[in-house]
Write a protein that holds these residues in place. Sequence first.
Motif, PDB file in Angstrom:
ATOM      1  N   LYS A   6       0.821  -1.221   0.000  1.00 50.95           N
ATOM      2  CA  LYS A   6       0.000   0.000   0.000  1.00 50.95           C
ATOM      3  C   LYS A   6       0.851   1.265   0.000  1.00 50.95           C
ATOM      4  O   LYS A   6       0.450   2.298   0.525  1.00 50.95           O
ATOM      5  CB  LYS A   6      -0.968   0.039   1.186  1.00 50.95           C
ATOM      6  N   ALA A   7       2.024   1.179  -0.584  1.00 56.81           N
ATOM      7  CA  ALA A   7       2.896   2.361  -0.704  1.00 56.81           C
ATOM      8  C   ALA A   7       2.550   3.056  -2.014  1.00 56.81           C
ATOM      9  O   ALA A   7       3.232   2.909  -3.017  1.00 56.81           O
ATOM     10  CB  ALA A   7       4.361   1.935  -0.674  1.00 56.81           C
ATOM     11  N   PHE A   8       1.449   3.804  -2.000  1.00 56.44           N
ATOM     12  CA  PHE A   8       0.947   4.402  -3.236  1.00 56.44           C
ATOM     13  C   PHE A   8       1.665   5.699  -3.609  1.00 56.44           C
ATOM     14  O   PHE A   8       2.084   5.871  -4.739  1.00 56.44           O
ATOM     15  CB  PHE A   8      -0.556   4.658  -3.124  1.00 56.44           C
ATOM     16  N   PHE A   9       1.772   6.612  -2.655  1.00 55.98           N
ATOM     17  CA  PHE A   9       2.286   7.944  -2.975  1.00 55.98           C
ATOM     18  C   PHE A   9       3.607   8.285  -2.299  1.00 55.98           C
ATOM     19  O   PHE A   9       4.237   9.267  -2.649  1.00 55.98           O
ATOM     20  CB  PHE A   9       1.247   9.010  -2.613  1.00 55.98           C
ATOM     21  N   THR A  10       4.000   7.506  -1.316  1.00 53.55           N
ATOM     22  CA  THR A  10       5.281   7.732  -0.642  1.00 53.55           C
ATOM     23  C   THR A  10       5.938   6.384  -0.359  1.00 53.55           C
ATOM     24  O   THR A  10       5.246   5.375  -0.182  1.00 53.55           O
ATOM     25  CB  THR A  10       5.122   8.490   0.693  1.00 53.55           C
ATOM     26  N   ALA A  11       7.254   6.403  -0.297  1.00 54.94           N
ATOM     27  CA  ALA A  11       8.001   5.170  -0.042  1.00 54.94           C
ATOM     28  C   ALA A  11       7.970   4.842   1.449  1.00 54.94           C
ATOM     29  O   ALA A  11       7.996   5.744   2.289  1.00 54.94           O
ATOM     30  CB  ALA A  11       9.442   5.330  -0.498  1.00 54.94           C
ATOM     31  N   PRO A  12       7.895   3.554   1.785  1.00 56.95           N
ATOM     32  CA  PRO A  12       7.989   3.170   3.195  1.00 56.95           C
ATOM     33  C   PRO A  12       9.337   3.594   3.780  1.00 56.95           C
ATOM     34  O   PRO A  12      10.339   3.675   3.066  1.00 56.95           O
ATOM     35  CB  PRO A  12       7.879   1.639   3.163  1.00 56.95           C
ATOM     36  N   GLY A  14      12.866   3.714   5.206  1.00 54.87           N
ATOM     37  CA  GLY A  14      14.029   2.842   5.025  1.00 54.87           C
ATOM     38  C   GLY A  14      14.243   2.384   3.596  1.00 54.87           C
ATOM     39  O   GLY A  14      15.229   1.718   3.315  1.00 54.87           O
ATOM     40  N   LEU A  15      13.316   2.724   2.698  1.00 52.48           N
ATOM     41  CA  LEU A  15      13.482   2.325   1.305  1.00 52.48           C
ATOM     42  C   LEU A  15      13.849   3.538   0.461  1.00 52.48           C
ATOM     43  O   LEU A  15      13.727   4.680   0.889  1.00 52.48           O
ATOM     44  CB  LEU A  15      12.191   1.699   0.770  1.00 52.48           C
ATOM     45  N   ASN A  16      14.264   3.259  -0.758  1.00 46.85           N
ATOM     46  CA  ASN A  16      14.554   4.299  -1.737  1.00 46.85           C
ATOM     47  C   ASN A  16      13.381   5.283  -1.799  1.00 46.85           C
ATOM     48  O   ASN A  16      12.227   4.877  -1.777  1.00 46.85           O
ATOM     49  CB  ASN A  16      14.756   3.603  -3.092  1.00 46.85           C
ATOM     50  N   ASP A  17      13.676   6.568  -1.914  1.00 47.30           N
ATOM     51  CA  ASP A  17      12.631   7.597  -1.949  1.00 47.30           C
ATOM     52  C   ASP A  17      11.637   7.406  -3.084  1.00 47.30           C
ATOM     53  O   ASP A  17      10.519   7.908  -3.030  1.00 47.30           O
ATOM     54  CB  ASP A  17      13.259   8.991  -2.064  1.00 47.30           C
ATOM     55  N   ASN A  18      12.031   6.698  -4.133  1.00 44.58           N
ATOM     56  CA  ASN A  18      11.150   6.475  -5.278  1.00 44.58           C
ATOM     57  C   ASN A  18      10.435   5.130  -5.233  1.00 44.58           C
ATOM     58  O   ASN A  18       9.797   4.736  -6.213  1.00 44.58           O
ATOM     59  CB  ASN A  18      11.944   6.573  -6.587  1.00 44.58           C
ATOM     60  N   ALA A  19      10.516   4.420  -4.133  1.00 46.26           N
ATOM     61  CA  ALA A  19       9.926   3.082  -4.030  1.00 46.26           C
ATOM     62  C   ALA A  19       8.446   3.162  -3.666  1.00 46.26           C
ATOM     63  O   ALA A  19       8.008   2.704  -2.614  1.00 46.26           O
ATOM     64  CB  ALA A  19      10.692   2.248  -3.008  1.00 46.26           C
ATOM     65  N   PHE A  20       7.664   3.763  -4.557  1.00 43.29           N
ATOM     66  CA  PHE A  20       6.219   3.830  -4.322  1.00 43.29           C
ATOM     67  C   PHE A  20       5.490   3.675  -5.659  1.00 43.29           C
ATOM     68  O   PHE A  20       6.056   3.901  -6.733  1.00 43.29           O
ATOM     69  CB  PHE A  20       5.817   5.118  -3.598  1.00 43.29           C
ATOM     70  N   ALA A  21       4.246   3.259  -5.593  1.00 46.82           N
ATOM     71  CA  ALA A  21       3.494   2.840  -6.777  1.00 46.82           C
ATOM     72  C   ALA A  21       3.339   3.948  -7.813  1.00 46.82           C
ATOM     73  O   ALA A  21       3.477   3.691  -9.014  1.00 46.82           O
ATOM     74  CB  ALA A  21       2.120   2.325  -6.349  1.00 46.82           C
ATOM     75  N   GLU A  22       3.039   5.156  -7.377  1.00 41.31           N
ATOM     76  CA  GLU A  22       2.823   6.245  -8.339  1.00 41.31           C
ATOM     77  C   GLU A  22       4.070   6.476  -9.199  1.00 41.31           C
ATOM     78  O   GLU A  22       3.972   6.681 -10.407  1.00 41.31           O
ATOM     79  CB  GLU A  22       2.431   7.521  -7.604  1.00 41.31           C
ATOM     80  N   HIS A  23       5.242   6.392  -8.589  1.00 43.86           N
ATOM     81  CA  HIS A  23       6.500   6.554  -9.325  1.00 43.86           C
ATOM     82  C   HIS A  23       6.652   5.445 -10.369  1.00 43.86           C
ATOM     83  O   HIS A  23       6.964   5.708 -11.532  1.00 43.86           O
ATOM     84  CB  HIS A  23       7.681   6.541  -8.343  1.00 43.86           C
ATOM     85  N   TYR A  24       6.420   4.205  -9.948  1.00 41.83           N
ATOM     86  CA  TYR A  24       6.563   3.082 -10.871  1.00 41.83           C
ATOM     87  C   TYR A  24       5.521   3.140 -11.987  1.00 41.83           C
ATOM     88  O   TYR A  24       5.809   2.816 -13.140  1.00 41.83           O
ATOM     89  CB  TYR A  24       6.462   1.750 -10.129  1.00 41.83           C
ATOM     90  N   TYR A  25       4.315   3.563 -11.625  1.00 38.92           N
ATOM     91  CA  TYR A  25       3.257   3.684 -12.625  1.00 38.92           C
ATOM     92  C   TYR A  25       3.671   4.666 -13.725  1.00 38.92           C
ATOM     93  O   TYR A  25       3.544   4.370 -14.919  1.00 38.92           O
ATOM     94  CB  TYR A  25       1.950   4.132 -11.961  1.00 38.92           C
ATOM     95  N   GLU A  26       4.166   5.824 -13.325  1.00 37.73           N
ATOM     96  CA  GLU A  26       4.590   6.839 -14.300  1.00 37.73           C
ATOM     97  C   GLU A  26       5.716   6.306 -15.198  1.00 37.73           C
ATOM     98  O   GLU A  26       5.729   6.550 -16.405  1.00 37.73           O
ATOM     99  CB  GLU A  26       5.033   8.132 -13.598  1.00 37.73           C
ATOM    100  N   LYS A  27       6.631   5.564 -14.607  1.00 41.63           N
ATOM    101  CA  LYS A  27       7.733   4.990 -15.403  1.00 41.63           C
ATOM    102  C   LYS A  27       7.196   3.972 -16.417  1.00 41.63           C
ATOM    103  O   LYS A  27       7.624   3.959 -17.575  1.00 41.63           O
ATOM    104  CB  LYS A  27       8.760   4.326 -14.482  1.00 41.63           C
TER     105      LYS A  27
END
Length: 197
Positions: A6-12, A14-27
């Motif tokens: 459920k990391a939709f808009f922000t990364a959990p 301890g993880l990479n700042d880009n490790a969230f769904a919205e970022h991956y979706y855009e890519k």
Amino acid sequence: NALKTKAFFTAPTGLNDNAFAEHYYEKLMAEAGLEKLHSTIRRNYAAALLDDAQQALNALLKSDPVEMNDFYRNAFKYREYPALIRRASELLGSGHYLLPSLKVKELYFEAYNFIQNDAAATTDTISRKERHFSSRKLLQKAIALQPEAPYLYAQIAFSFGSNIPVMTDSLVYYSKKAIELSPTWQLPYLHVALEYW
């Protein structure tokens, strides 16, 4: 993994700042080689965004005791639902047949948050009254879109019960409307019972 956690808009933490769904979706949507999968990716992402809010609403309508306890005591759980529903609606597009129903749910959870998260966080009586009034305005908009939804009337009743001062006549009036639409649903009865506790 981002959808599962459920990391939709922000990364959990301890993880990479880009490790969230919205970022991956855009890519993924920027990849021309995946163009044939774009509609599937979009639908799956929208479904994941909607899942928790829909499950919570289904459980509430079934009078699930855990969900009803959350409704009264774990308001933070619902905090992000309006934004998730709004984003899913954007993904589905302006002509999608689910949009009116999604708008109703977005308004419902937004109205809930006005009372349970925002109004509850302040001791200022005027601010609390304004948030309760704003909540009811949102619910009236939702009722205009879906007048047969009992949970909208139950939420208006709840807003009068958690109001300062409590407006018992309005609470009972809207609870009765919810009960007329769903006679076996426990939540509107509970609102009235708690009022007379």
